[in-house]
Design a protein around this motif. Structure first.
Motif, PDB file in Angstrom:
ATOM      1  N   HIS A 143       1.755   2.474  -2.204  1.00 16.05           N
ATOM      2  CA  HIS A 143       1.749   3.136  -0.901  1.00 16.05           C
ATOM      3  C   HIS A 143       1.701   4.651  -1.038  1.00 16.05           C
ATOM      4  O   HIS A 143       1.076   5.329  -0.211  1.00 16.05           O
ATOM      5  CB  HIS A 143       2.974   2.702  -0.094  1.00 16.05           C
ATOM      6  N   GLN A 144       2.333   5.186  -2.078  1.00 15.31           N
ATOM      7  CA  GLN A 144       2.234   6.625  -2.315  1.00 15.31           C
ATOM      8  C   GLN A 144       0.796   7.017  -2.648  1.00 15.31           C
ATOM      9  O   GLN A 144       0.308   8.056  -2.198  1.00 15.31           O
ATOM     10  CB  GLN A 144       3.174   7.027  -3.450  1.00 15.31           C
ATOM     11  N   ILE A 185       7.227  -0.809   3.027  1.00 15.85           N
ATOM     12  CA  ILE A 185       7.544   0.356   2.212  1.00 15.85           C
ATOM     13  C   ILE A 185       9.043   0.657   2.276  1.00 15.85           C
ATOM     14  O   ILE A 185       9.660   1.064   1.287  1.00 15.85           O
ATOM     15  CB  ILE A 185       6.710   1.589   2.649  1.00 15.85           C
ATOM     16  N   TRP A 234       3.775  -2.874   8.096  1.00 15.21           N
ATOM     17  CA  TRP A 234       4.212  -1.483   8.232  1.00 15.21           C
ATOM     18  C   TRP A 234       5.606  -1.248   7.655  1.00 15.21           C
ATOM     19  O   TRP A 234       5.940  -0.158   7.215  1.00 15.21           O
ATOM     20  CB  TRP A 234       4.200  -1.072   9.706  1.00 15.21           C
ATOM     21  N   SER A 283      -5.903   4.236   4.723  1.00 18.61           N
ATOM     22  CA  SER A 283      -5.006   3.533   5.625  1.00 18.61           C
ATOM     23  C   SER A 283      -4.553   2.222   4.994  1.00 18.61           C
ATOM     24  O   SER A 283      -5.332   1.527   4.334  1.00 18.61           O
ATOM     25  CB  SER A 283      -5.714   3.248   6.954  1.00 18.61           C
ATOM     26  N   ARG A 284      -3.302   1.881   5.217  1.00 17.20           N
ATOM     27  CA  ARG A 284      -2.800   0.616   4.675  1.00 17.20           C
ATOM     28  C   ARG A 284      -3.516  -0.583   5.290  1.00 17.20           C
ATOM     29  O   ARG A 284      -3.524  -1.672   4.711  1.00 17.20           O
ATOM     30  CB  ARG A 284      -1.292   0.498   4.917  1.00 17.20           C
ATOM     31  N   LEU A 340      -1.896   5.353  -1.673  1.00 21.08           N
ATOM     32  CA  LEU A 340      -2.659   5.237  -0.428  1.00 21.08           C
ATOM     33  C   LEU A 340      -2.556   6.522   0.388  1.00 21.08           C
ATOM     34  O   LEU A 340      -3.565   7.049   0.888  1.00 21.08           O
ATOM     35  CB  LEU A 340      -2.138   4.060   0.396  1.00 21.08           C
ATOM     36  N   LYS A 341      -1.344   7.023   0.524  1.00 18.34           N
ATOM     37  CA  LYS A 341      -1.127   8.237   1.308  1.00 18.34           C
ATOM     38  C   LYS A 341      -1.814   9.430   0.666  1.00 18.34           C
ATOM     39  O   LYS A 341      -2.466  10.245   1.352  1.00 18.34           O
ATOM     40  CB  LYS A 341       0.375   8.494   1.441  1.00 18.34           C
ATOM     41  N   LYS A 342      -1.683   9.549  -0.661  1.00 17.11           N
ATOM     42  CA  LYS A 342      -2.281  10.678  -1.374  1.00 17.11           C
ATOM     43  C   LYS A 342      -3.793  10.671  -1.258  1.00 17.11           C
ATOM     44  O   LYS A 342      -4.440  11.717  -1.114  1.00 17.11           O
ATOM     45  CB  LYS A 342      -1.867  10.613  -2.842  1.00 17.11           C
ATOM     46  N   GLN A 343      -4.412   9.472  -1.323  1.00 19.61           N
ATOM     47  CA  GLN A 343      -5.865   9.360  -1.293  1.00 19.61           C
ATOM     48  C   GLN A 343      -6.420   9.240   0.126  1.00 19.61           C
ATOM     49  O   GLN A 343      -7.629   9.084   0.312  1.00 19.61           O
ATOM     50  CB  GLN A 343      -6.297   8.163  -2.148  1.00 19.61           C
ATOM     51  N   GLY A 344      -5.545   9.294   1.111  1.00 18.24           N
ATOM     52  CA  GLY A 344      -6.009   9.254   2.490  1.00 18.24           C
ATOM     53  C   GLY A 344      -6.567   7.920   2.928  1.00 18.24           C
ATOM     54  O   GLY A 344      -7.495   7.859   3.747  1.00 18.24           O
TER      55      GLY A 344
END
Length: 550
Positions: A435-436, A456, A453, A444-445, A438-442
């Protein structure tokens, strides 16, 4: 299953997504990444495990011998409410771990499961350390379960001990070497036996408790009032002693659930793994609630926590509180029935340890973290060298024929008793890293094959809980006058072993921790898009009510 702009909460997104990542826009780092599922996995292993098999393998892993034999010890240690709370909280951790495993396995359906995930998401050295820790525990798990099976056999007869061990080794080997579909069928059958037994003993327990046996009064919740809802641990008075009793139950309950993390180790041998593995993981909550929580509740109503019979540790059905209640109610056939099904549970656990050990070892060999000879497979897709090697280790079960050798054997086994907590912690950590990234690479989950949701947050809670359990697993030895070397070893030695293995591989191979940009999320999504799984039709009619196996 391909990516898509229609998101199904059961299985994930489908074809037609308009996200920039679906168009194959990879960073320079991820363009160089090797395929997620290795060519050898696709070519040499057979996808013979169906949805039915995976569901029941997960169920068999959730119901171990501990459910039938260890509840009496939990009741004696924590009291009825302490035992119930302990199993409920560990059940919640197990559910969090399983959802984390399902989400990561749906994205990375590789042989070796969370061991390979650690390499893809964090550092190859972590995969090496945890992988060999799991292999070691699984390899010793087979002779341990065979030894337990011998104890169960001796409930009926103490003759021909060596012959029984030989039969168990041979049959376990044959199930493992023939075809992975055979293993799936065997586990399906054993899981059905467990379901029938546990439903039966829960109903039996309720009948006894409610006064349905002729000549016996209704028991109700009288044992919750006297001797009371909690037990003072080691005679420590007051609320602190009761809390320690509850905590001791929770630490012991961890090992009753061991094995639930093994359902995805054969992902490369599973049909439609991105759909079937999450479906199996999703049903953990129902299994935990129905089987464990109801069982603890019923046991707490049947037998008082101060019952002297709970002190017996025979290792067979006679030590089960269900047997105590049934015998006192005049139901004489129950002990043999429970012993027979627990015997199949022990053999099932032996089969599961062999599957886990061989597939993790195969996965390590794929990444050149184990000798390449372990990559050899039969024409039916079985890593036969791994199976033969683990079967050879299984002959350690013969040590149970000698009391001195058996002591040494259990010392070896104690070295990885905490390994299950290490595995759960790594599964949670892998999910957090995903999940980190995913957030760093932009990303969406919702582009994941399967996601929620809230996972995490539950993964962070599970990771912290597993670390706390690891650090407090042997707390009883630090209480004055209660030191025990074997307990200290089983609780803590595995921690430095894993750390040393991690540091050894890190410095030997010069591995480095992956940056979040290097985590191959896009490469995995591209593989999903290029190799879509056929969508599994949703259950209809009465099948929608089935929350247990599919």
């Amino acid at each position: 299953m391909a990516l898509g702009n229609t998101y199904d909460p059961e299985i994930g997104p489908y074809e037609g997504t308009h996200s920039k990542h679906a168009e194959g826009e990879f960073s320079d780092v991820q363009k160089l990444h090797e395929p997620i599922v290795e060519e050898a996995e696709e070519k040499d292993l057979a996808r013979a495990l169906t949805q039915r098999h995976i569901q029941m393998i997960a169920l068999a892993g959730a119901i171990g011998t501990g459910l039938f034999l260890s509840l009496g010890g939990a009741l004696q240690t924590g009291g009825p409410v302490g035992a119930l709370l302990g199993y409920a909280l560990i059940g919640a951790v197990v559910c969090a771990v399983q959802f984390a495993l399902g989400e990561v396995s749906a994205l990375f359906p590789v042989t070796g499961s969370f061991v390979r995930h650690a390499e893809l998401l964090f550092d190859p050295a972590l995969g090496f350390a945890v992988g060999w820790n799991v292999v070691y525990g699984a390899f010793l798990g087979v002779p341990s379960e065979i030894s337990a099976s011998l104890v169960l056999i001796q409930y009926w007869t103490d003759k021909y001990a060596a012959l029984w061990i030989t039969i168990f080794i041979i049959v376990t080997f044959l199930v493992a070497i023939v075809f992975v579909g055979i293993y799936g069928e065997v586990e399906w059958f054993f899981a059905m036996l467990k379901i029938c037994l546990i439903v039966g003993i829960i109903i039996m327990g309720l009948v006894i408790d409610l006064g349905g046996v002729k000549g016996q009064d209704r028991i109700g919740f009288r044992y919750w009032r006297n001797p009371g809802p909690f037990v003072a641990y080691l005679g420590i008075k007051g609320a602190w002693g009761k809390f320690l009793g509850f905590w001791a139950v929770m630490n012991n309950a961890v090992y009753s659930f061991s094995g639930v993390e093994s359902l995805s180790v054969a992902a490369a041998e599973t049909q439609n793994p991105r759909q079937n593995i999450p479906k199996a993981c999703k049903r953990v909550f129902a299994r935990v609630t129905i089987f464990y929580i109801l069982s603890v509740l019923v046991v707490s109503m049947l037998v008082p926590s101060n019952d002297d019979a709970l002190n017996e540790d025979s290792g067979n059905a006679s030590s089960s509180p269900f047997v105590l209640a049934a015998t006192r109610a005049g139901i004489k056939v129950v002990p043999s029935i429970i012993n027979a099904v627990v015997l199949t549970s022990a053999w099932s656990a032996s089969n599961q340890s062999l599957l886990t050990g061989t597939r993790i070892l195969y996965g390590l060999a794929l990444k050149k973290q184990a000798p390449q000879i372990f990559l050899r497979t039969t024409k039916y897709g079985i890593p036969w060298v791994c199976v033969v090697f683990q079967t050879a280790i299984a002959t350690l079960a013969y040590m149970s024929l000698s009391s001195g050798a058996l002591t040494v054997f259990y010392w070896f086994l104690d070295l990885t008793s905490a390994g299950v907590l290490v595995s759960w912690a790594v599964i949670s950590f892998n999910h957090i890293r995903m999940h980190q990234a995913l957030k760093k690479q932009g990303i969406s989950r919702t582009e994941l094959p399967w996601s929620h949701w809230w996972t995490i947050y539950t993964s962070w809670a599970a990771l912290i809980a597993c670390i706390v359990f690891l650090l407090t697993g042997g707390f009883s030895v630090f209480i004055r006058g209660n030191w025990d070397t074997a307990t200290f070893i089983s609780s803590y030695l595995d921690i430095p072993l894993v750390i040393c293995a991690y540091l050894f591989w890190k410095f030997f191979k010069g591995t480095s921790i992956l940056s979040l940009d290097e985590v191959p999320i896009l490469a995995a999504l591209e593989e999903i898009r290029n190799n879509p799984e056929p969508k599994i039709p949703k259950a209809t009619g009465w099948r929608r009510l089935n929350v247990l196996w599919g």
